[in-house]
Design a protein around this motif. Structure first.
Motif, short mmCIF file in Angstrom:
data_model
loop_
_atom_site.label_atom_id
_atom_site.label_comp_id
_atom_site.label_asym_id
_atom_site.label_seq_id
_atom_site.Cartn_x
_atom_site.Cartn_y
_atom_site.Cartn_z
N LEU A 58 -1.51 -0.64 -4.18
CA LEU A 58 -3.14 0.20 -3.98
C LEU A 58 -2.42 1.60 -3.64
N LEU A 77 -3.37 5.27 -2.15
CA LEU A 77 -4.60 5.46 -1.35
C LEU A 77 -3.99 7.39 -0.59
N LEU A 83 -2.48 -0.70 9.56
CA LEU A 83 -2.44 -1.32 8.16
C LEU A 83 -0.84 -2.48 9.01
N PHE A 105 -13.16 -0.90 -3.64
CA PHE A 105 -12.00 -0.32 -2.00
C PHE A 105 -13.27 0.83 -1.87
N THR A 155 -8.96 -2.08 4.14
CA THR A 155 -7.68 -1.91 3.31
C THR A 155 -7.83 -4.09 3.31
N TRP A 205 -10.23 -5.68 1.71
CA TRP A 205 -9.72 -5.40 -0.03
C TRP A 205 -9.08 -6.20 -0.64
N TRP A 206 -8.43 -6.36 0.03
CA TRP A 206 -7.03 -7.86 -0.53
C TRP A 206 -7.01 -8.79 -0.04
N VAL A 229 0.83 -1.64 -0.11
CA VAL A 229 -0.19 0.17 -0.42
C VAL A 229 0.97 1.17 0.36
#
Length: 229
Positions: free
Chosen positions: A69, A71, A36, A144, A213, A216-217, A1
């Motif tokens: 991703l 963001l 994260l 997402f 996140t 979504w992954w 990410v």
């Protein structure tokens, strides 16, 4: 990410009293990075301190890091009463929303497609290649965005009346990386500003974004497995 805290350095972004958008989103990005990483994600950031990073360099950094991703994090200002609450933007070159047009003025740059040097190609071919790449990344970006707004709603985060919107922000242009821009709130709104400076509110927002996140992954991995079959 790849986390992209907007603005920085000589570009403070929106301002409200002593608070600047650049510092507010950097604080949030650092907290989100920790959350994260605690969930097992590999996280990079376009900036870790109060420095200026050109817009095109932000997308390049995402490609170089191998990010799945991108963001981008913002907390803009709009004229009184135009916007409040968290909003997620995904790419839409045809967006004609007044607020999106005003914000887009801050985000205009060009970039290339990962792994493909388009600089010597015919314009029509370059556009065709990027459009082809976007047929895969655009639905992933939209997925997402929907998951993120649902997690924010579950966490009791105040959302804009239209929480997912399209805009032509330059950091969303990457046709080959799923990308979203999260307006954490608008510091021109007193409630949003109070939230952004409240550690307890930020902790709830961090959890919502981190959960979205990783969720979504997990969905991406499941989808990839089905495609391989």
């Amino acid at each position: 990410v790849m986390l992209d805290p907007g603005h920085g350095g000589f570009d403070p972004g929106a301002q409200a009293g002593a608070e600047t958008e650049a510092q507010l989103v950097l604080t949030f990005a650092l907290e989100l990075r920790d959350a994260l990483e605690a969930r097992g994600a590999t996280v990079a950031m376009t900036r870790y301190t109060d420095v200026y990073v050109r817009l095109e360099q932000r997308m390049t950094a995402a490609r170089q890091s191998g990010a799945q991703l991108l963001l981008s994090l913002h907390a803009d200002a709009l004229p009184q009463g135009q916007a409040a609450g968290a909003t997620v933007y995904v790419w839409n070159s045809a967006s004609n929303d007044q607020a999106a047009r005003q914000l887009t003025m801050r985000h205009q740059r060009d970039d290339l497609l990962v792994g493909t040097d388009l600089s010597g190609q015919d314009d029509a071919l370059a556009v065709a290649l990027m459009s082809f790449a976007r047929t895969d990344t655009q639905p992933r970006s939209e997925s997402f965005a929907r998951l993120l707004t649902s997690r924010m709603a579950l966490m009791g985060i105040g959302l804009h009346g239209r929480p997912v919107q399209g805009a032509a922000f330059s950091v969303l242009k990457s046709p080959d990386i799923a990308s979203a821009l999260l307006e954490l709130g608008f510091i021109s709104d007193r409630t949003d500003l109070a939230n952004l400076t409240d550690p307890a509110w930020r902790a709830r927002m961090v959890q919502a974004v981190a959960d979205a996140t990783t969720g979504w992954w997990n969905d991406e991995q499941a989808r990839a497995g089905l495609l391989r079959r």
